[in-house]
Structures are given as structure tokens and as C-alpha cells.
Motif scaffolding. Sequence first.
Motif, PDB file in Angstrom:
ATOM      1  N   UNK A  64      16.535   2.409 -41.238  1.00  0.00           N
ATOM      2  CA  UNK A  64      16.644   3.631 -40.444  1.00  0.00           C
ATOM      3  C   UNK A  64      18.052   3.793 -39.922  1.00  0.00           C
ATOM      4  N   UNK A  65      18.175   4.110 -38.626  1.00  0.00           N
ATOM      5  CA  UNK A  65      19.511   4.268 -38.065  1.00  0.00           C
ATOM      6  C   UNK A  65      20.088   2.908 -37.689  1.00  0.00           C
ATOM      7  N   UNK A  66      21.231   2.914 -37.028  1.00  0.00           N
ATOM      8  CA  UNK A  66      21.952   1.673 -36.745  1.00  0.00           C
ATOM      9  C   UNK A  66      21.113   0.694 -35.920  1.00  0.00           C
ATOM     10  N   UNK A  67      20.375   1.203 -34.934  1.00  0.00           N
ATOM     11  CA  UNK A  67      19.578   0.311 -34.095  1.00  0.00           C
ATOM     12  C   UNK A  67      18.427  -0.306 -34.888  1.00  0.00           C
ATOM     13  N   UNK A  68      17.730   0.499 -35.664  1.00  0.00           N
ATOM     14  CA  UNK A  68      16.635  -0.018 -36.488  1.00  0.00           C
ATOM     15  C   UNK A  68      17.152  -1.063 -37.475  1.00  0.00           C
ATOM     16  N   UNK A  69      18.330  -0.797 -38.038  1.00  0.00           N
ATOM     17  CA  UNK A  69      18.921  -1.742 -38.989  1.00  0.00           C
ATOM     18  C   UNK A  69      19.241  -3.075 -38.353  1.00  0.00           C
ATOM     19  N   UNK A 122      31.397   0.090 -25.244  1.00  0.00           N
ATOM     20  CA  UNK A 122      32.519   0.182 -24.306  1.00  0.00           C
ATOM     21  C   UNK A 122      32.911   1.639 -24.094  1.00  0.00           C
ATOM     22  N   UNK A 123      32.913   2.380 -25.173  1.00  0.00           N
ATOM     23  CA  UNK A 123      33.258   3.803 -25.105  1.00  0.00           C
ATOM     24  C   UNK A 123      32.260   4.561 -24.219  1.00  0.00           C
ATOM     25  N   UNK A 124      31.019   4.079 -24.199  1.00  0.00           N
ATOM     26  CA  UNK A 124      29.973   4.717 -23.392  1.00  0.00           C
ATOM     27  C   UNK A 124      29.954   4.190 -21.958  1.00  0.00           C
ATOM     28  N   UNK A 125      30.926   3.355 -21.602  1.00  0.00           N
ATOM     29  CA  UNK A 125      31.026   2.856 -20.231  1.00  0.00           C
ATOM     30  C   UNK A 125      30.399   1.503 -20.004  1.00  0.00           C
ATOM     31  N   UNK A 126      29.806   0.888 -21.041  1.00  0.00           N
ATOM     32  CA  UNK A 126      29.153  -0.421 -20.910  1.00  0.00           C
ATOM     33  C   UNK A 126      30.145  -1.529 -21.289  1.00  0.00           C
ATOM     34  N   UNK A 127      31.258  -1.568 -20.584  1.00  0.00           N
ATOM     35  CA  UNK A 127      32.336  -2.488 -20.952  1.00  0.00           C
ATOM     36  C   UNK A 127      31.947  -3.938 -20.667  1.00  0.00           C
ATOM     37  N   UNK A 128      31.468  -4.205 -19.465  1.00  0.00           N
ATOM     38  CA  UNK A 128      31.098  -5.584 -19.105  1.00  0.00           C
ATOM     39  C   UNK A 128      29.962  -6.085 -19.992  1.00  0.00           C
ATOM     40  N   UNK A 170      17.257 -14.447 -26.444  1.00  0.00           N
ATOM     41  CA  UNK A 170      17.665 -13.806 -25.197  1.00  0.00           C
ATOM     42  C   UNK A 170      18.674 -12.696 -25.477  1.00  0.00           C
ATOM     43  N   UNK A 171      19.618 -12.991 -26.333  1.00  0.00           N
ATOM     44  CA  UNK A 171      20.653 -12.033 -26.740  1.00  0.00           C
ATOM     45  C   UNK A 171      20.009 -10.805 -27.413  1.00  0.00           C
ATOM     46  N   UNK A 172      19.100 -11.056 -28.329  1.00  0.00           N
ATOM     47  CA  UNK A 172      18.429  -9.967 -29.046  1.00  0.00           C
ATOM     48  C   UNK A 172      17.584  -9.112 -28.102  1.00  0.00           C
ATOM     49  N   UNK A 173      16.933  -9.764 -27.142  1.00  0.00           N
ATOM     50  CA  UNK A 173      16.085  -9.034 -26.192  1.00  0.00           C
ATOM     51  C   UNK A 173      16.920  -8.051 -25.375  1.00  0.00           C
ATOM     52  N   UNK A 174      18.072  -8.507 -24.886  1.00  0.00           N
ATOM     53  CA  UNK A 174      18.962  -7.626 -24.123  1.00  0.00           C
ATOM     54  C   UNK A 174      19.388  -6.418 -24.960  1.00  0.00           C
ATOM     55  N   UNK A 176      17.854  -5.178 -27.834  1.00  0.00           N
ATOM     56  CA  UNK A 176      16.749  -4.341 -28.320  1.00  0.00           C
ATOM     57  C   UNK A 176      16.043  -3.558 -27.214  1.00  0.00           C
ATOM     58  N   UNK A 177      15.920  -4.174 -26.037  1.00  0.00           N
ATOM     59  CA  UNK A 177      15.130  -3.543 -24.978  1.00  0.00           C
ATOM     60  C   UNK A 177      15.957  -2.734 -23.992  1.00  0.00           C
ATOM     61  N   UNK A 178      17.254  -3.010 -23.929  1.00  0.00           N
ATOM     62  CA  UNK A 178      18.066  -2.305 -22.943  1.00  0.00           C
ATOM     63  C   UNK A 178      19.271  -1.590 -23.544  1.00  0.00           C
ATOM     64  N   UNK A 179      20.253  -2.378 -23.976  1.00  0.00           N
ATOM     65  CA  UNK A 179      21.556  -1.804 -24.293  1.00  0.00           C
ATOM     66  C   UNK A 179      21.555  -0.878 -25.509  1.00  0.00           C
ATOM     67  N   UNK A 180      20.887  -1.284 -26.578  1.00  0.00           N
ATOM     68  CA  UNK A 180      20.871  -0.435 -27.761  1.00  0.00           C
ATOM     69  C   UNK A 180      20.111   0.878 -27.535  1.00  0.00           C
ATOM     70  N   UNK A 181      18.904   0.842 -26.934  1.00  0.00           N
ATOM     71  CA  UNK A 181      18.210   2.105 -26.667  1.00  0.00           C
ATOM     72  C   UNK A 181      19.007   3.025 -25.736  1.00  0.00           C
TER      73      UNK A 181
END
Length: 207
Positions: A64-69, A122-128, A170-174, A176-181
Motif C-alpha cells: 500500500x502506501x509508505x506506512x503500510x509498506x 522532522x519537516x512536520x515538526x517531530x524533530x526530537x 518497542x521501536x516498531x510500536x512507537x 506504528x501506533x503513534x508517529x507514522x499515523x
Amino acid sequence: MATKTQNETRADNQTRDSKGRFKDEGGKGSFGMIAGATAAGAALGVLAMLGRKVAVQSPTAMAGDWMDGLIAEHKAVLKLLDAIEATDDSAVARRKLMLTQLKHALAKHAIEEENVIYPALREAGKIAEADELNSEHGYVKQHLYELDNMPAGSASFLATIRTLRGELEEHMKDEEEQLFPQLRASLSDEKNALLTRAMNREGFKVA
């Protein structure tokens, strides 16, 4: 001494010319055949390489799109870790083979995220957040280095695999459930499509 007639001289010259042309043409023909075979072999090699790259990247592209991939790649990595964890200490060759597959899968995945998705975060403001994810990739690479430099039949091998798995989950959960969506929702359809193409292009380079 008998003098050769003009016809005999012409025949001798024709014989010599014919032999000369045969050698030249034979040489050129042999070179041409070798060059042609080399070019054909190179072309087949390129086609084989491209075919392999397409086969490796296709599951991501077709998800699908980048997140699904990326989520599809997460699942593939966890499945590979399942297979490694199912081995016993005598399966040294199998563990080494699967470790090589794991390293390649994670390297390709990291390139896609580090070169395309994290810059978009980062471009979307999620730099940290992007910097933290990138830092976590460094620890994954550290574990892979350790695995590569320890006996595959040792008890510490599976222990390190399990540590790696815990950190990856743990990395994948962050992601898939938060940052990518959050990232996908913040972007237009056009921008998401652009990210998808860019991510697959990066993945194809190292597939």
C-alpha cells in the motif's frame, strides 16, 4: 629456373590474400563472438540483479502506501526473528544464514526510514521524535555487530537476539501506533504518494 606465368602469380596472390583475409576475419569473428558473449552475460547479470531487486522490494511496494509498506517490513523482520529463536545451538549454519537475511532486511528498512520518513517527520515538526528513532537504529546496528562477532552456537547468541527483538518491538510500536499515523494524517494525499514513491525508490537501491 622456370618463370611463373601471370595467372600462376595471380593465383598465388589470391591464395595468400585468401589466407590473410581468413585469419583477419577469423580473428575479428572470434573477438566479436567473445565480445557478444560478454555483453550478453553482462545484460543477463543486470536483468538478474533487477529481477532480484524487484522481488525483494515488491512486498513493500504492494502493501500500500509508505506506512503500510513499512509495517509489512516490520512483520517480515519479526517472522525472521521467530525462525531464528526456534533454532537450537547446533543449527550454526542456519543461524548464520538467517542472521545475514536479518541484517539485509534491517539495512534496507533503515535506509527507507532514515532517508525519507524521518526527514518528513522532522519537516512536520517531530524533530526530537525523529532523532530518537534514528538513535534507536544505532543500537539495533550495535546488536547486529555483536551477533556477527560471536559464535552462532553460543548461548549468548539467542540472548542477544531476544534483546534485539525487545528493542525492535518497542521501536516498531512507537512508529506504528503513534508517529507514522500522525505523520500520514498531517500530509496531503499527494505528499503521502510522494513519500511512498521516494521510500520505494530508496528501498530498491539496496534491495
